[in-house]
Design a protein around this motif. Structure first.
Motif, mmCIF file in Angstrom:
data_model
loop_
_atom_site.group_PDB
_atom_site.id
_atom_site.type_symbol
_atom_site.label_atom_id
_atom_site.label_comp_id
_atom_site.label_asym_id
_atom_site.label_seq_id
_atom_site.Cartn_x
_atom_site.Cartn_y
_atom_site.Cartn_z
ATOM 1 N N SER A 74 0.829 -1.208 0.000
ATOM 2 C CA SER A 74 0.000 0.000 0.000
ATOM 3 C C SER A 74 0.866 1.262 0.000
ATOM 4 N N THR A 75 1.916 1.252 0.830
ATOM 5 C CA THR A 75 2.748 2.465 0.902
ATOM 6 C C THR A 75 3.524 2.676 -0.396
ATOM 7 N N ASP A 120 0.964 3.915 -2.911
ATOM 8 C CA ASP A 120 0.595 5.307 -2.655
ATOM 9 C C ASP A 120 1.670 6.299 -3.087
ATOM 10 N N GLY A 143 7.185 2.522 8.104
ATOM 11 C CA GLY A 143 6.235 3.393 7.415
ATOM 12 C C GLY A 143 6.789 3.953 6.127
ATOM 13 N N SER A 144 6.329 5.146 5.769
ATOM 14 C CA SER A 144 6.608 5.730 4.465
ATOM 15 C C SER A 144 7.368 7.042 4.600
ATOM 16 N N TYR A 166 1.565 4.427 8.184
ATOM 17 C CA TYR A 166 0.347 4.122 7.439
ATOM 18 C C TYR A 166 -0.671 3.481 8.376
ATOM 19 N N TYR A 212 -2.572 8.561 6.848
ATOM 20 C CA TYR A 212 -1.173 8.510 7.276
ATOM 21 C C TYR A 212 -0.997 9.413 8.491
ATOM 22 N N ASN A 246 3.951 -1.759 10.003
ATOM 23 C CA ASN A 246 4.654 -0.735 9.222
ATOM 24 C C ASN A 246 6.158 -0.979 9.097
#
Lengths: 304, 93
Positions: A80-81, A84, A124-125, A237, A243, A286
């Motif tokens: 998903s990250t 995105d 995470g991102s 995320y 976010y 994450n």
């Protein structure tokens, strides 16, 4: 397509990534997200090594046996990250519900015009922050990472926003840190991921989620040498369109003892690690650092 | 360490020796300044320095010789000899 794509997305097939990117932009996020299920299923079936790492990590963080559903959820969050990033880099960041904590502390530090090291991680991102900063023009952020040319995934994604190349400094060259200094001297922010040691970089072993793991000394040494503040950054995320960005000032200035260098850096690195653990517990799915947690063998230079 | 901008070196090798000592001192290397091959790469395989070490050298050079090294001076970072030549050139220009 290699099954190591998940752990090392830079190895992905450029044509396939381009196709997925096209579909993603044409069909829109809600529809394109359905593609993530077969992709994650594919990796669940064919990525033995990554799955072992994921499962081992999840068992430790969740404190219970992790099954294939947990691994699938982990992969899905990662996919998903990455997915995105297509929207973030093409300027559609407003589509997302981005909550920011600690922004005023960051702005207070930036107002001093001393520059600032934004210390992130593979939790995470990073892109969610970069896109936010790039498009809103409030936060000029340069990130130390491998150039797009070295990575199929980044090559395709960065073509969505070519200007981003001016905000990337490749690591591991003689002049890397000189380029970093020049950005900091301008009062800008430089983003570094502080949870993976590359090549011959100086590292320090710390306890991370109950096991020893090597963390780089570089970001802290850099902060000490240039006397710039360090702010921790996590772009997490939550699922759906949400976010959560957290900024936390870590150090206003780090002083180095000339002789006992590593010892003077240790408390700072440990504080970083403890905040990383804290957010790992809050957002367990994450953690996208798919290198063996117990393996302090250093990965060779690959993408961030 | 004296940081006089008026350091006069009559020979190129004089500057190289001074620079070798500066590098060894600031990075606390376990090598004698005289043992550094002036033509060998400073970064990576040669002297085994990393990018942070190069930054420390740049900071020490700026203090001692009042010469700013910038990222576009990549060629000057190649070896002790190249760095000495760059410093000498910057100081006379």
């Amino acid at each position: 397509m290699s099954t190591r794509w998940l752990a090392q997305p830079e190895r992905g097939n450029r044509r396939l990534i381009r196709l997925l990117t096209w579909i993603t932009l044409k069909l829109g996020r809600p529809v394109a997200r359905w593609l993530l299920y077969p992709i994650c299923l594919y990796f669940l079936l064919f990525s033995g090594r990554t799955q072992r790492i994921s499962r081992e990590y999840l068992q430790r963080i969740l404190k219970r046996p992790a099954g294939w559903r947990d691994v699938f959820r982990h992969y899905h969050a990662f996919a998903s990250t990455i997915h995105d990033r297509v929207y973030l880099l093409s300027g559609r960041h407003r589509y997302f519900d981005i909550r920011i904590e600690g922004a005023s502390a960051l702005h207070a530090i930036l107002a001093q015009k001393r520059g600032c090291i934004l210390l992130g991680s593979h939790l995470g991102s990073f892109e969610v922050l970069r896109a936010h900063g790039l498009f809103d023009q409030q936060l000029p952020i340069t990130v130390i990472m491998h150039e797009a040319a070295a990575s199929n995934l980044n090559a395709v994604l960065h073509s969505l926003h070519p200007e981003i190349r001016d905000h990337i400094i490749p690591p591991g060259t003689p002049d890397t840190m000189l380029a970093v200094k020049e950005r900091l001297d301008q009062g800008e922010m430089v983003g570094i991921l502080g949870d993976r040691v590359f090549g011959d970089e100086k590292g320090m072993t710390c306890d991370f989620l109950g096991k020893p793991r090597m963390f780089p000394e570089g970001p802290f040494l850099l902060a000490a040498l240039l006397q710039v503040p360090v702010v921790l950054f996590f772009g997490l995320y939550q699922g759906g369109r949400q976010y959560d960005i957290h900024f936390e000032p870590l150090a206003d200035s780090i002083h180095l003892d000339r002789v006992r260098r590593s010892e003077t850096l240790r408390p700072w690195i440990e504080r970083y690690v403890s905040r990383l653990e804290h957010y790992c517990r809050l957002y367990p799915y994450n953690w996208f650092n798919f290198y063996d947690l117990t393996d302090d063998a250093r990965p060779s230079h690959t993408a961030v | 360490m004296a940081s006089s901008p008026q350091l006069g070196f009559t020979t190129a090798s004089g500057l190289e020796q001074d620079l070798a000592k500066l590098i060894v001192d600031s990075l606390r290397l376990e090598v004698a300044p005289g043992d550094i091959d002036p033509a060998a790469p400073l970064f990576g395989d040669g002297l085994g320095l990393d990018s942070i070490d190069m930054l420390e050298i740049a900071l020490a050079v700026s203090k001692r010789y009042a010469v700013e090294l910038r990222s576009e001076n990549r060629a000057a970072l190649a070896s002790l000899r190249a760095l000495a030549a760059h410093i000498a050139q910057q100081r006379t220009s």
